[in-house]
Design a protein around this motif. Sequence first.
Motif, PDB file in Angstrom:
ATOM      1  N   ARG A 126      28.293  41.351  53.743  1.00  0.00           N
ATOM      2  CA  ARG A 126      27.846  42.716  54.064  1.00  0.00           C
ATOM      3  C   ARG A 126      28.913  43.742  53.689  1.00  0.00           C
ATOM      4  O   ARG A 126      28.602  44.808  53.156  1.00  0.00           O
ATOM      5  CB  ARG A 126      27.524  42.807  55.552  1.00  0.00           C
ATOM      6  N   VAL A 127      30.165  43.409  53.961  1.00  0.00           N
ATOM      7  CA  VAL A 127      31.261  44.326  53.664  1.00  0.00           C
ATOM      8  C   VAL A 127      31.578  44.314  52.171  1.00  0.00           C
ATOM      9  O   VAL A 127      31.704  45.368  51.536  1.00  0.00           O
ATOM     10  CB  VAL A 127      32.511  43.957  54.475  1.00  0.00           C
ATOM     11  N   THR A 128      31.693  43.135  51.580  1.00  0.00           N
ATOM     12  CA  THR A 128      32.188  43.059  50.198  1.00  0.00           C
ATOM     13  C   THR A 128      31.188  43.576  49.178  1.00  0.00           C
ATOM     14  O   THR A 128      31.590  44.130  48.145  1.00  0.00           O
ATOM     15  CB  THR A 128      32.597  41.621  49.838  1.00  0.00           C
ATOM     16  N   ILE A 129      29.891  43.416  49.421  1.00  0.00           N
ATOM     17  CA  ILE A 129      28.929  43.906  48.434  1.00  0.00           C
ATOM     18  C   ILE A 129      28.764  45.425  48.523  1.00  0.00           C
ATOM     19  O   ILE A 129      28.269  46.057  47.584  1.00  0.00           O
ATOM     20  CB  ILE A 129      27.546  43.234  48.574  1.00  0.00           C
ATOM     21  N   ALA A 130      29.192  46.009  49.633  1.00  0.00           N
ATOM     22  CA  ALA A 130      29.028  47.454  49.812  1.00  0.00           C
ATOM     23  C   ALA A 130      30.234  48.258  49.341  1.00  0.00           C
ATOM     24  O   ALA A 130      30.123  49.466  49.143  1.00  0.00           O
ATOM     25  CB  ALA A 130      28.750  47.768  51.280  1.00  0.00           C
ATOM     26  N   HIS A 131      31.392  47.595  49.177  1.00  0.00           N
ATOM     27  CA  HIS A 131      32.618  48.313  48.830  1.00  0.00           C
ATOM     28  C   HIS A 131      33.125  47.848  47.468  1.00  0.00           C
ATOM     29  O   HIS A 131      33.511  46.678  47.314  1.00  0.00           O
ATOM     30  CB  HIS A 131      33.697  48.093  49.891  1.00  0.00           C
ATOM     31  N   PRO A 132      33.139  48.708  46.470  1.00  0.00           N
ATOM     32  CA  PRO A 132      33.571  48.320  45.125  1.00  0.00           C
ATOM     33  C   PRO A 132      34.988  47.770  45.068  1.00  0.00           C
ATOM     34  O   PRO A 132      35.303  46.948  44.210  1.00  0.00           O
ATOM     35  CB  PRO A 132      33.453  49.629  44.321  1.00  0.00           C
ATOM     36  N   ASP A 133      35.863  48.229  45.987  1.00  0.00           N
ATOM     37  CA  ASP A 133      37.250  47.784  45.948  1.00  0.00           C
ATOM     38  C   ASP A 133      37.492  46.545  46.805  1.00  0.00           C
ATOM     39  O   ASP A 133      38.636  46.097  46.943  1.00  0.00           O
ATOM     40  CB  ASP A 133      38.188  48.910  46.403  1.00  0.00           C
ATOM     41  N   ALA A 134      36.442  45.974  47.388  1.00  0.00           N
ATOM     42  CA  ALA A 134      36.598  44.768  48.205  1.00  0.00           C
ATOM     43  C   ALA A 134      36.910  43.575  47.303  1.00  0.00           C
ATOM     44  O   ALA A 134      36.521  43.544  46.132  1.00  0.00           O
ATOM     45  CB  ALA A 134      35.328  44.496  49.000  1.00  0.00           C
ATOM     46  N   PRO A 135      37.617  42.573  47.818  1.00  0.00           N
ATOM     47  CA  PRO A 135      37.929  41.400  46.990  1.00  0.00           C
ATOM     48  C   PRO A 135      36.667  40.653  46.574  1.00  0.00           C
ATOM     49  O   PRO A 135      35.683  40.625  47.317  1.00  0.00           O
ATOM     50  CB  PRO A 135      38.814  40.544  47.905  1.00  0.00           C
ATOM     51  N   HIS A 136      36.705  40.069  45.383  1.00  0.00           N
ATOM     52  CA  HIS A 136      35.546  39.324  44.900  1.00  0.00           C
ATOM     53  C   HIS A 136      35.317  38.057  45.712  1.00  0.00           C
ATOM     54  O   HIS A 136      34.179  37.593  45.830  1.00  0.00           O
ATOM     55  CB  HIS A 136      35.722  38.974  43.419  1.00  0.00           C
ATOM     56  N   ILE A 137      36.404  37.493  46.225  1.00  0.00           N
ATOM     57  CA  ILE A 137      36.308  36.325  47.105  1.00  0.00           C
ATOM     58  C   ILE A 137      37.021  36.689  48.398  1.00  0.00           C
ATOM     59  O   ILE A 137      38.204  37.031  48.376  1.00  0.00           O
ATOM     60  CB  ILE A 137      36.956  35.081  46.469  1.00  0.00           C
ATOM     61  N   ALA A 138      36.314  36.655  49.512  1.00  0.00           N
ATOM     62  CA  ALA A 138      36.893  37.145  50.756  1.00  0.00           C
ATOM     63  C   ALA A 138      36.611  36.191  51.906  1.00  0.00           C
ATOM     64  O   ALA A 138      35.591  35.492  51.936  1.00  0.00           O
ATOM     65  CB  ALA A 138      36.341  38.531  51.092  1.00  0.00           C
ATOM     66  N   SER A 139      37.545  36.183  52.851  1.00  0.00           N
ATOM     67  CA  SER A 139      37.364  35.493  54.122  1.00  0.00           C
ATOM     68  C   SER A 139      37.248  36.544  55.220  1.00  0.00           C
ATOM     69  O   SER A 139      37.389  37.745  54.969  1.00  0.00           O
ATOM     70  CB  SER A 139      38.543  34.562  54.398  1.00  0.00           C
ATOM     71  N   LEU A 140      37.019  36.112  56.430  1.00  0.00           N
ATOM     72  CA  LEU A 140      36.892  37.050  57.539  1.00  0.00           C
ATOM     73  C   LEU A 140      38.175  37.854  57.733  1.00  0.00           C
ATOM     74  O   LEU A 140      38.129  39.044  58.056  1.00  0.00           O
ATOM     75  CB  LEU A 140      36.534  36.292  58.824  1.00  0.00           C
ATOM     76  N   ASP A 141      39.331  37.220  57.530  1.00  0.00           N
ATOM     77  CA  ASP A 141      40.604  37.929  57.687  1.00  0.00           C
ATOM     78  C   ASP A 141      40.723  39.100  56.710  1.00  0.00           C
ATOM     79  O   ASP A 141      41.381  40.096  57.007  1.00  0.00           O
ATOM     80  CB  ASP A 141      41.776  36.969  57.479  1.00  0.00           C
ATOM     81  N   ASP A 142      40.094  38.982  55.538  1.00  0.00           N
ATOM     82  CA  ASP A 142      40.197  40.027  54.521  1.00  0.00           C
ATOM     83  C   ASP A 142      39.392  41.272  54.872  1.00  0.00           C
ATOM     84  O   ASP A 142      39.702  42.369  54.387  1.00  0.00           O
ATOM     85  CB  ASP A 142      39.713  39.497  53.165  1.00  0.00           C
ATOM     86  N   VAL A 143      38.356  41.127  55.694  1.00  0.00           N
ATOM     87  CA  VAL A 143      37.436  42.248  55.931  1.00  0.00           C
ATOM     88  C   VAL A 143      37.219  42.524  57.415  1.00  0.00           C
ATOM     89  O   VAL A 143      36.295  43.252  57.781  1.00  0.00           O
ATOM     90  CB  VAL A 143      36.066  41.979  55.262  1.00  0.00           C
ATOM     91  N   ARG A 144      38.087  41.967  58.259  1.00  0.00           N
ATOM     92  CA  ARG A 144      37.852  42.074  59.697  1.00  0.00           C
ATOM     93  C   ARG A 144      37.751  43.534  60.161  1.00  0.00           C
ATOM     94  O   ARG A 144      36.861  43.908  60.932  1.00  0.00           O
ATOM     95  CB  ARG A 144      38.969  41.356  60.464  1.00  0.00           C
ATOM     96  N   ALA A 145      38.667  44.379  59.700  1.00  0.00           N
ATOM     97  CA  ALA A 145      38.673  45.780  60.145  1.00  0.00           C
ATOM     98  C   ALA A 145      37.415  46.502  59.669  1.00  0.00           C
ATOM     99  O   ALA A 145      36.774  47.241  60.431  1.00  0.00           O
ATOM    100  CB  ALA A 145      39.924  46.485  59.631  1.00  0.00           C
ATOM    101  N   GLN A 146      37.031  46.298  58.391  1.00  0.00           N
ATOM    102  CA  GLN A 146      35.836  46.954  57.873  1.00  0.00           C
ATOM    103  C   GLN A 146      34.583  46.473  58.593  1.00  0.00           C
ATOM    104  O   GLN A 146      33.656  47.244  58.844  1.00  0.00           O
ATOM    105  CB  GLN A 146      35.691  46.700  56.376  1.00  0.00           C
TER     106      GLN A 146
END
Length: 369
Positions: free
Chosen positions: A253-273
């Motif tokens: 949900r977070v990574t597909i909505a943000h162009p600058d999000a990592p292409h491969i992400a774990s929960l730690d990478d996007v917890r704040a967002q």
Amino acid sequence: MAIEDLDRRVMAYSSSPDQRIDSLRREGILSRRVPEINHNLERYRLLLGSEGVVRFPEALGALPRAAITIRAGSQPLGTIWAIESPEGIGGDGERALIDCARLAALHILRNRNASELELQKRESALLGALEGLWSSHETSFRLSIPPGAELGLLGFAASAEATGLLALTAHLAHALTRYIVPVRPDASIATTSRAIYVLLPGGGSEAATRLAKGALASIRGSFGDFVRAAVAPTGTDPAGLSAMRRETDDILRVTIAHPDAPHIASLDDVRAQLLLARVGDELSHEPRLRHPGVAAMAAHDSENGTDFAVSVLAWLEAVGNVAEAAARLGVHTNTLRYRLRRTAELFGLRLEQPDDRLAVWLQLRLLQR
């Protein structure tokens, strides 16, 4: 008429001497694969999301076409495309396409080998496990999970930047399966309308991350950089797959909505967002929790051309450092102090209170999204 699989490879085509043909059909027949152009991919997106015959008017040099998806139940297997005559195909032609799709589905299913049928059986079992339908023992049995195996779950989805053109989930699933099965024959793969899930019974998050990197590299030529992968926290209880799926969905949900999000992400990478997104969900469900002064401030700025909201946000993001926030805004420090004082007078914002500052900051951040 041409029959194509989900890789857009031409499996069969008609060759009547009097049939109409255009450059798109000619190139597809000669290369046995349909060209990957945005206009054409948009048509596949519409077709795969529709039931029955879909008509496409003449566009960009391509003659008008009628098409239908070949399905086994709800699962797409391929497509059939027919270039229309100048008079159109009419009702009889549409019925013929429907009959052809049913017949083609039977042939495709009959020609599937044992390994493909096993993948389909695993997909059905994994979908049930992701929905929480099975017990731990039943899930292990259906998916051949060894006792005590560290389970890794991957999710793949197209980013919002794809604007639907490359977000063809069925095609993406097909491409991922071609890469994953030879590398991890023990993997189970399941496709939904929004994402593709891959279960790895062993290796945990490290193995899942390695596989995601290889998979994205392998499909980049067809899908560009529009695909995102999520690595769920690992577990050893097969009954916990439904919870792992929810976490995977949260990451995507977070990574597909943000162009600058990592292409491969774990929960730690996007917890704040993700936390911010969940706060937004709660405020949508319970609008009475919103501070009314924030909406009033945004409306005042819009109607009067003022900059109260951007000034408050800059000050909060500078952790109350007026000089830093003023420099970021390009205004004098006294100007910023005046704006901050006026927010209390005009909108009732109590920025001297820590809890109020937090509430205002959250709402302003959500307004930016």
